[in-house]
Motif scaffolding. Structure first.
Motif, PDB file in Angstrom:
ATOM      1  N   UNK A 760       0.365  -1.191   0.428  1.00 42.35           N
ATOM      2  CA  UNK A 760      -0.092   0.064  -0.370  1.00 42.35           C
ATOM      3  C   UNK A 760       0.367   1.330  -0.215  1.00 42.35           C
ATOM      4  N   UNK A 761       1.589   1.124   1.013  1.00 45.83           N
ATOM      5  CA  UNK A 761       2.765   2.390   1.093  1.00 45.83           C
ATOM      6  C   UNK A 761       3.352   2.682  -0.564  1.00 45.83           C
ATOM      7  N   UNK A 762       3.838   1.446  -0.826  1.00 44.71           N
ATOM      8  CA  UNK A 762       4.772   1.681  -2.160  1.00 44.71           C
ATOM      9  C   UNK A 762       3.950   2.233  -3.751  1.00 44.71           C
ATOM     10  N   UNK A 763       2.867   1.480  -3.961  1.00 43.63           N
ATOM     11  CA  UNK A 763       1.429   1.995  -4.716  1.00 43.63           C
ATOM     12  C   UNK A 763       1.488   3.580  -4.082  1.00 43.63           C
ATOM     13  N   UNK A 764       1.114   4.245  -3.501  1.00 48.67           N
ATOM     14  CA  UNK A 764       1.197   5.326  -2.700  1.00 48.67           C
ATOM     15  C   UNK A 764       2.200   6.602  -3.010  1.00 48.67           C
ATOM     16  N   UNK A 765       3.391   5.616  -2.834  1.00 50.37           N
ATOM     17  CA  UNK A 765       4.912   6.750  -3.240  1.00 50.37           C
ATOM     18  C   UNK A 765       4.882   6.572  -4.267  1.00 50.37           C
ATOM     19  N   UNK A 766       4.465   5.892  -5.054  1.00 51.30           N
ATOM     20  CA  UNK A 766       4.608   5.329  -6.895  1.00 51.30           C
ATOM     21  C   UNK A 766       3.866   6.067  -7.320  1.00 51.30           C
ATOM     22  N   UNK A 767       2.446   6.714  -7.024  1.00 50.33           N
ATOM     23  CA  UNK A 767       1.867   7.490  -7.801  1.00 50.33           C
ATOM     24  C   UNK A 767       1.459   9.083  -7.490  1.00 50.33           C
ATOM     25  N   UNK A 768       2.793   9.167  -6.073  1.00 46.94           N
ATOM     26  CA  UNK A 768       2.755  10.201  -5.830  1.00 46.94           C
ATOM     27  C   UNK A 768       3.400  11.384  -6.412  1.00 46.94           C
ATOM     28  N   UNK A 769       4.547  10.228  -7.294  1.00 44.18           N
ATOM     29  CA  UNK A 769       5.887  11.431  -8.089  1.00 44.18           C
ATOM     30  C   UNK A 769       6.474  11.392  -7.177  1.00 44.18           C
TER      31      UNK A 769
END
Length: 791
Positions: A760-769
């Motif tokens: 979850x954290x990795x995906x949000x970090x990826x999409x947050x730029x």
């Protein structure tokens, strides 16, 4: 005792002087008031049936049509185009005046016209609700066609609908074409099969489509024309009611209390408010005052699953001539004024009404406290009797027929099965507490799911569990309805308990107690030694299953759906991608994934499967894990594909229920299909479901941020897989319930939970730029993918 005398309406004795008759006026008064309440409910039910039957019109609209037609008589016009004359012919032989005949004819014509208008409006609304292109359009950017459609739906929907108002206007579930179903099935299994396996499956699918498939499809189309829903009755019977294994863990599910708050630490007081709130919900349900669920505030969903929520129970039986098979039915009784209560091995009947009125929360608390203070021991064999409902179904069906078909055992069993619902007063303390709150949540989940395997009546529609420290929860049987229905009731109960009923300063329920309330009635049993042995065997099976369940429940507080919406993604698609990523990192492979979707846009709709593991999601995860470029683009592509599949499932274009019904028809015809047999034997190693939050208006998260519902969960579907339930609560919190089996060395609920948090954290970090699109992952979380043969 005074209570005993009040329970008897009359007494008589025969003496030398004759018959001495003694009437109890109070008891007769109770009988009168109880009967009056029953008749009032019948009148309300009749009134609701009339209102629902004429919806989207109203009964008062009949008077408007009659007056309008009668008004035309004074203009000397004939709106009936000669029909007045034919309607008056049967009246011409009577002594009625000509003017009276005309009025009666006008009323008859007005009624026929009114009924025709109602039928036309229902038919138009049904046709309108068959349009589903709106679901594939972006919210807030609707086409002109959809805007006009929404306006027409609102016009034909009438005003102030009741719970069942739309039932007659909902469209029937369509039967997909064989070609489309097979095409989507092959597309869903492509990333899970090697080239040789996929080629073989493609051959089987082609043979099925060209030969047996069209024949089976013809029968399904015939059923769809005749039945309200071509899936639901077979789904209930073959997926739930004909199961031979335990329904505990394998079928039943649970719902939790507030995560951080316990409104009162007094067990009896929490029981008083909880049971009273459930009765308030049942009263709203009986009066059909519950609003139907509307998607986007306009599109109605089917409400038929609400009908069997209360006073329902699964009844086992052995099919004649086949002693190794069992069939179950869900029996629903019209009404019940009591609940069955279990405490320390004893069963009680607790009346919740007196003199036709509902007991107050304080009175229910008083009655519950009487049960808690009762020192009597359980009868021989009584304590663990409910283990029969937790073990295998064949022994329970046979034991019920052999030991509970007559006498005192039948009367006590009938009392439990006909109760409004079941209540378990648990002697343990549960909830988030202690130095290790997550471990306490795991124990809490296991307790709600299976308890001690003999302190829940698993066949009841739902059982309310009340713990010693004031915590509560429920265990629900699955065949009669799906989780959103029970969740709707549970949300109302928790909100009413805390924000409407409340407690006094000492933690007791508010109000006074009627001292004349009769004591709760102990149920009596005569359990033979042979029956006790059957109970022991069922308990052994149930305990082995319960001990094998590994549960992990955790609230995810790092972010919620608010952050996900900021990156313009669907929260559900985001979580499903995280689940795929977590599984891949743990096992190094992808698996067939089940996500439950609803088909309640159609009459008697239940669920459909969204196959969340797609070629697009697999491509994204591989790119993410192996440092390839275009990860964000691939993620959005995978998200869009997931949303497409979810919408197809909701609009009747799913594949799994269609394939299931084709298989049922093949079994009725006595023909074997290698393709269908292979499809239905594939294990769902990742079974997922979202617990919807449907009544947000009941909770004030701004002023009461701690009153958060934790959702619920279920057991794993496959022995070597995971069961994952999640609830998206508010904007900043998500709760996850993960289950697996200790006996499988490849699964570990806590390990999977750790991977899920990281995903979850990795995906949000990826999409947050926060990192460049082309950057490689800092580390590879989990083993490398295995060979295609191992896939």
């Amino acid at each position: 005792m005074a209570e005993a005398h009040q329970a008897v309406a009359f007494q008589f004795t025969i003496t030398r002087e004759g018959i001495d008759l003694q009437l109890s006026h109070e008891a007769l008064r109770q009988v009168y008031l109880s009967g009056l309440r029953s008749w009032k409910k019948r009148v309300v039910r009749l009134k609701n049936n009339v209102i629902t039957g004429v919806y989207p019109a109203s009964p008062s609209s009949w008077l408007f049509v009659v007056i309008a037609i009668l008004a035309t008589m004074y203009t000397r016009s004939d709106p009936s185009m000669g029909l007045f004359f034919f309607l008056s012919l049967p009246l011409s032989f009577s002594v009625c005046l000509v003017q009276c005949q005309t009025v009666v004819s006008a009323v008859l014509f007005s009624t026929l016209l009114w009924l025709s208008l109602i039928f036309t409006m229902k038919l138009c609304l049904k046709q309108l609700l068959s349009y589903h292109h709106w679901m594939f359009e972006q919210h807030g950017n609707l086409s002109n066609t959809t805007k006009v459609w929404v306006m027409l739906v609102r016009i034909f929907s009438g005003r102030q609908p009741q719970l069942y108002s739309y039932q007659g206007s909902l469209p029937n579930l369509p039967v997909p074409t064989i070609k489309d179903t097979i095409k989507r099935y092959l597309e869903s299994v492509r990333p899970l099969m090697s080239d040789s396996e996929f080629k073989r499956m493609t051959t089987l699918a082609k043979e099925f489509e060209d030969s047996l498939g069209s024949r089976l499809q013809w029968y399904l189309k015939l059923k769809a024309l005749w039945a309200s829903n071509y899936v639901s009755d077979w789904w209930e019977e073959y997926i739930y009611l004909r199961g031979r294994g335990p329904i505990m863990v394998n079928s039943n599910y649970y719902g939790m209390d507030f995560l951080y708050v316990t409104p009162t630490p007094i067990q009896a007081a929490r029981a008083g408010n909880t049971l009273h709130a459930i009765l308030m919900y049942r009263r709203k349900l009986n009066k059909e005052e519950i609003k139907p669920w509307l998607l986007r505030s306009s599109i109605p969903c089917c409400s038929y699953q609400f009908e069997r929520m209360f006073h329902s129970c699964r009844i086992p039986g052995v099919i004649a001539g086949t002693p190794t098979h069992t069939v179950y039915s869900v029996v629903h009784w019209q009404d019940s004024e009591y609940v069955a209560v279990y405490h320390r091995g004893r069963y009680f009947r607790l009346w919740l009404y007196q003199a036709g009125r509902m007991l107050s929360p304080r009175e229910i608390e008083h009655q519950i406290q009487r049960i808690l203070d009762d020192p009597s021991p359980p009868a021989p064999g009584e304590e663990k009797l409910a283990a029969l409902t937790a073990g295998d179904r064949i022994p329970w069906a046979q034991a019920r027929k052999e030991f509970f078909s007559s006498g005192v055992n039948k009367r006590s069993l009938d009392c439990i099965e006909k109760a409004a619902f079941f209540v378990s007063l648990d002697e343990e303390e549960q909830g988030m507490m202690g130095d290790d709150p997550e471990a306490s949540l795991d124990r809490y989940a296991k307790s709600l799911l299976h308890g001690k395997c003999y302190d829940r009546w698993f066949d009841k529609s739902f059982s309310v569990v009340l713990y010693k420290n004031g915590k509560t929860g429920l265990n629900a049987e699955h065949s009669w309805a799906d989780a959103p229905i029970v969740s709707h009731m549970w949300e109302y109960v928790l909100a009413t308990d805390s924000f409407r009923l409340g407690y006094n300063e000492e933690g007791h329920c508010k109000g006074d107690v009627n001292p004349s309330l009769p004591c709760p009635q102990r149920l009596t049993w005569d359990i033979s030694v042979e029956c006790q042995e059957r109970v022991r065997r069922s308990l052994a099976v149930a305990c082995a299953l319960a001990d094998d369940i590994d549960f992990h429940v955790f609230p995810f507080r790092d972010f919620g759906k608010g952050n996900i919406k900021k990156i313009r993604m669907s929260p559900d698609a985001f979580i499903q991608a995280a689940l795929q990523l977590a599984y891949y990192r743990e096992r190094g492979i992808f698996c067939l994934t089940y996500e439950a979707s609803m088909t309640r846009l159609f009459r008697e709709g239940r669920t459909e499967t969204v196959r969340s593991c797609t070629s697009e999601s697999c491509a994204f995860i591989k790119a993410l894990e192996h440092g390839k470029v275009s990860k964000r683009r691939l993620f959005r592509t995978a998200s869009e594909k997931h949303q497409l599949l979810y919408r197809l499932a909701m609009t009747g274009a799913g594949i799994d229920r269609h394939l299931f019904c084709l298989y049922v028809v093949s079994q009725y015809l006595g023909v074997e299909s290698p393709f269908l047999k292979k499809v239905l034997s594939e294990p769902w190693r990742l079974s997922t479901s979202q617990t919807p939050f449907q009544q947000a208006e009941l909770f004030d998260f701004v002023n009461h941020p701690d009153f958060i519902i934790c959702g619920g969960g279920f057991g794993p579907v496959a022995d070597d897989g995971y069961g994952v339930s999640y609830a998206i609560v508010g904007e900043k919190l998500m709760c996850f319930h993960i289950s697996s089996k200790h006996s499988c060395p490849q699964t570990d609920s806590h390990r999977f939970g750790t991977q899920l948090r990281k995903a979850l954290l990795d995906l949000l970090q990826l999409m947050s730029g926060d990192q460049p699109e082309e950057s490689r992952s800092e580390q590879n979380h989990g083993p490398k993918p295995q060979s295609k043969k191992e896939l």
